[in-house]
Write an enzyme that holds these catalytic residues in place. Structure first.
Site, PDB file in Angstrom:
ATOM      1  N   GLY A 142      72.317  60.094  43.858  1.00 16.88           N
ATOM      2  CA  GLY A 142      72.192  59.892  42.415  1.00 16.88           C
ATOM      3  C   GLY A 142      70.790  59.549  41.967  1.00 16.88           C
ATOM      4  O   GLY A 142      70.221  60.217  41.095  1.00 16.88           O
ATOM      5  N   CYS A 200      64.854  60.014  54.460  1.00 11.43           N
ATOM      6  CA  CYS A 200      65.734  58.934  54.890  1.00 11.43           C
ATOM      7  C   CYS A 200      67.198  59.274  54.611  1.00 11.43           C
ATOM      8  O   CYS A 200      67.574  59.511  53.454  1.00 11.43           O
ATOM      9  CB  CYS A 200      65.366  57.630  54.207  1.00 11.43           C
ATOM     10  SG  CYS A 200      66.362  56.248  54.779  1.00 11.43           S
ATOM     11  N   TYR A 205      59.415  55.844  43.332  1.00 12.43           N
ATOM     12  CA  TYR A 205      58.769  54.679  43.944  1.00 12.43           C
ATOM     13  C   TYR A 205      58.548  53.645  42.840  1.00 12.43           C
ATOM     14  O   TYR A 205      57.413  53.299  42.503  1.00 12.43           O
ATOM     15  CB  TYR A 205      57.438  55.059  44.592  1.00 12.43           C
ATOM     16  CG  TYR A 205      57.544  56.008  45.764  1.00 12.43           C
ATOM     17  CD1 TYR A 205      58.683  56.038  46.569  1.00 12.43           C
ATOM     18  CD2 TYR A 205      56.504  56.879  46.078  1.00 12.43           C
ATOM     19  CE1 TYR A 205      58.782  56.906  47.647  1.00 12.43           C
ATOM     20  CE2 TYR A 205      56.589  57.750  47.161  1.00 12.43           C
ATOM     21  CZ  TYR A 205      57.725  57.764  47.932  1.00 12.43           C
ATOM     22  OH  TYR A 205      57.809  58.629  49.004  1.00 12.43           O
TER      23      TYR A 205
END
Length: 548
Positions: free
Chosen positions: A175, A169, A474
Site C-alpha cells: 500500500g 525489502c 523516505y
C-alpha cells in the site's frame, strides 16, 4: 481469500468483552468501540487495545524510533477482513473526530501510519493480502496488505519470467510502497511500481467504494505517487507485470579507500544514469574496520548490481563503460530473477517461502533509525566525497550509511507531471541517508539524528535546489510538518515540504484533495491539505455507504 472460520468469530466476541472492561475509564475508546460494534452487524475482525496480550506484536513497527517518542499509542488497532468494516471505521472517525491512521506494512520512516500527536486508531490492512495473477494478460490485482515478498513469491509460482518492478525489502507493504512511487532494482529498465498501476479500489471519506472509473482520472493520478493516505483508504491495485529473462546476472563488489574507492565512486557518477538500461548499479557506503589494521577505520563502498542478461553480455559492457570497477567473470553470479530477489533481500540460499514472512530478517531487523533523501544532477566532487567519509567514520561501524541509487534509463521517458512522482529526467542518482542504533533513549537518538542532519546540511551545495527534492517513501519530517492541532493545515505550511516531494505536482494534489476530502478527514503530519474554501461535505449514514 477464504471466509473466516468460527474461530475468528469467537475471537472477535472475546475481544469485545475485554474491550468493554478495558474502556470503562476511557470515554474516547469506549465511544469508538460502541460506534464500531453498532456498525458491525456481524464481523470477524479482531480489535486490539493495549490491554490485549497480542497488542504489542500487532503494533510492532519496523522503525522503533517514532513510537518511542510519540505521546499516544493507538486507542485500538482494527484488522478488518471486509470493506464494510473499513467503512464503519471511517464513519466512526468522522462522527467522533478521532483520527485514523492506515498501515499496510510498517516500514514507515516517520511512523505516520502508527503514531499520532492526537488520540487515534489504526486500521491495519494485513488481512487484505490477496494476490490474483493473470499470466496471459500479464496483470495482477494486489491487495495493499500484501508485502513485496508475498507478491514476488506469487509471481514465482506462476512463471520464471513474470516479474514486477518494486523495492528490495520483502517485508515492505504494497500500500505505502506503490502509492509513493516504488523505486527498485529494475527501475532503470521498467520504471516505478506506480508507473504500472492500471486500476485501484479505494474507500473515500464518504465511505464510498470506488474503482478507477468511478473515482475519476484526477484521483487515480494522485494515488500513483502522491501517497494514498491523503485521499482515502486504498484496498487494492491492479498492475501491469513485466517480463524478465530466464537468467539474470548479479554482482556485489566492495572497494575500500585503500582500493581506490573514492576514485571509483567518483567515476560511477558519470556512467550510472547513462549506461545500458538493463544494468543497475547501486552503491552502499559504510564505515568498517581496515582490513590491514583493525585498529583503524576505512570506508567500504559496495557496488551491488542487477543485469537483465547473461555474464557474457555484461563483461564487455562493463569493460567499455566502467573499467575502473575491475569486474571479472568470477565476480558474477547467474540465476533466475526470483533468486536475485532473495539475494538482494539478504536471503541468499534460503527457501523461496522465506519471502512470505512479514517479520524483517537479515539486514532489515527492527531497530531505531532515521532516514533522509536527496537527488543529484551534477557529479559530487572528490573533496566532498572525502568529507562524507569523515562523517561516516564518526560513529561505530555500520551505524551510518549512504546509498547512491542510479536513475536514467526509462525513467527519463516520463514527464515530471505524468504521475505525482516528479523525479525523472536530469537526475543522475538519488541519495538515501540512514543512521541506525539499537538502544532507546533521548541521548542516543539525539546523537545519531544530529549526525545525519549534519551530513545532510553539508550536502546542500551538491544536490538539487529550489526545491531541494526528496523521495516521499523516505519520509522526513525535518523538511516540514503540518499543524496537527486541528484539521486546518494551511497550503503555505504544507507547501514547505510538499514541493520537495512533488515539485509542481503539489498544486494538483491539493486540488484533488480539495475535491475528494475537503474536510481533511484523512490527514497526518505530511498529508496533502485541502484548500480552505472547500467545505461542502457531510457524514453519510451507514445505511447509504455499504456498497458490496
Amino acid at each position: 481469500m477464504e471466509s473466516p472460520t468460527l474461530a475468528f468469530f469467537l475471537i472477535f466476541f472475546a475481544n469485545l468483552l475485554v474491550l468493554m472492561r478495558a474502556f470503562s475509564l476511557t470515554p474516547q475508546k469506549n465511544d469508538f468501540l460502541e460506534c464500531l460494534t453498532d456498525q458491525f452487524e456481524s464481523s470477524y475482525s479482531v480489535i486490539y487495545t493495549p490491554n490485549n496480550a497480542s497488542y504489542a506484536s500487532i503494533f510492532q513497527p519496523d522503525n522503533l524510533r517514532p513510537a518511542s517518542t510519540s505521546p499516544y499509542k493507538p486507542l485500538l488497532i482494527l484488522t478488518p477482513f471486509y470493506e464494510s468494516e473499513i467503512q464503519a471505521a471511517i464513519y466512526c472517525s468522522n462522527k467522533l473526530g478521532i483520527q485514523i491512521r492506515v498501515r499496510s506494512g510498517g516500514h514507515d520512516y516517520e511512523g505516520l501510519s502508527y503514531t499520532c500527536e492526537n488520540p487515534f486508531v489504526v486500521v491495519d490492512m494485513r488481512n487484505f493480502r490477496s494476490i490474483s495473477i493473470d499470466s496471459e494478460e500479464k496483470t495482477a490485482w494486489v491487495q495493499v496488505g500484501a508485502t513485496l515478498g508475498q507478491l514476488y513469491y506469487a509471481l514465482a509460482q506462476k512463471s520464471r519470467t513474470l516479474a514486477f518492478t518494486a523495492g528490495v525489502c520483502p517485508t515492505v507493504g504494497v500500500g505505502g510502497h506503490f502509492s509513493g512511487g516504488g523505486y527498485g532494482m529494475m527501475s532503470r529498465k521498467h520504471a516505478l511500481a506506480a508507473d504500472h498501476i492500471i486500476d485501484a479500489i479505494l474507500i473515500n471519506a464518504n465511505g464510498q467504494v470506488l474503482d478507477r472509473k468511478s473515482m475519476g482520472e484526477d484521483l487515480f493520478w494522485a494515488i500513483r505517487g502522491g501517497g494514498g493516505t491523503s485521499f482515502g483508504i486504498i484496498l487494492a491495485f491492479k498492475v501491469d507485470l513485466v517480463t524478465v529473462p530466464e537468467t539474470v546476472t548479479i554482482f556485489n563488489i566492495s572497494r575500500t579507500l585503500e582500493q581506490n574507492a573514492t576514485q571509483v565512486v567518483h567515476r560511477w557518477q558519470y556512467i550510472a544514469d547513462k549506461i545500458d538500461e538493463n544494468l543497475f548499479i547501486r552503491i552502499f557506503m559504510i564505515s568498517v574496520s581496515s582490513p590491514t589494521n583493525y585498529r583503524n577505520r576505512t570506508i567500504a563502498a559496495s557496488f551491488e548490481s542487477l543485469f537483465l542478461g547473461r555474464t557474457h553480455d555484461l563483461l564487455p559492457l562493463m569493460q567499455e563503460k566502467f573499467p575502473q570497477l575491475g569486474l571479472v567473470e568470477k565476480d558474477c553470479l547467474e540465476m533466475s530473477w526470483i533468486e536475485s530477489v532473495l539475494f538482494f533481500a539478504g536471503l541468499h540460499n534460503q527457501p523461496l517461502d522465506a519471502l512470505l514472512s512479514r517479520t524483517p530478517q537479515a539486514s532489515f531487523t527492527q531497530n531505531y533509525f532515521k532516514g533522509k533523501s536527496d537527488y543529484v544532477r551534477q557529479p559530487i566532487p572528490m573533496h566532498a566525497l572525502r568529507r562524507i567519509w569523515g562523517f561516516l567514520n564518526e560513529e561505530a561501524e555500520n551505524m551510518a550509511e549512504l546509498q547512491f541509487s542510479p536513475y536514467g534509463g526509462v525513467l527519463n521517458s516520463f514527464s515530471e507531471s505524468e504521475t505525482p512522482f516528479p523525479h525523472r529526467s536530469g537526475n543522475i542518482f538519488m541519495i538515501h541517508y540512514v543512521v541506525r542504533w539499537d538502544r532507546e533513549g533521548n541521548a542516543e537518538s539525539e546523537r545519531y539524528i544530529n549526525l545525519i542532519r549534519r551530513i545532510y546540511s553539508y550536502m546542500a551545495p551538491y544536490v538539487t535546489k529550489s526545491p531541494r527534492a526528496a523521495y516521499v517513501n523516505y519520509r522526513d519530517l525535518d523538511i516540514g510538518m503540518n499543524n496537527q492541532g486541528n484539521n486546518n493545515t494551511s497550503y503555505e505550511q504544507a507547501s514547505v515540504w510538499g514541493f520537495k516531494y512533488f515539485k509542481n505536482n503539489f498544486d494538483r494534489l491539493v486540488r484533488v484533495k480539495s475535491q475528494t476530502d475537503p474536510l481533511n478527514i484523512f490527514r497526518n503530519e505530511q498529508s496533502i491539505p485541502p484548500l480552505p474554501e472547500s467545505t461542502s461535505w457531510q457524514i453519510i449514514p451507514r445505511a447509504n455507504v455499504l456498497t458490496e
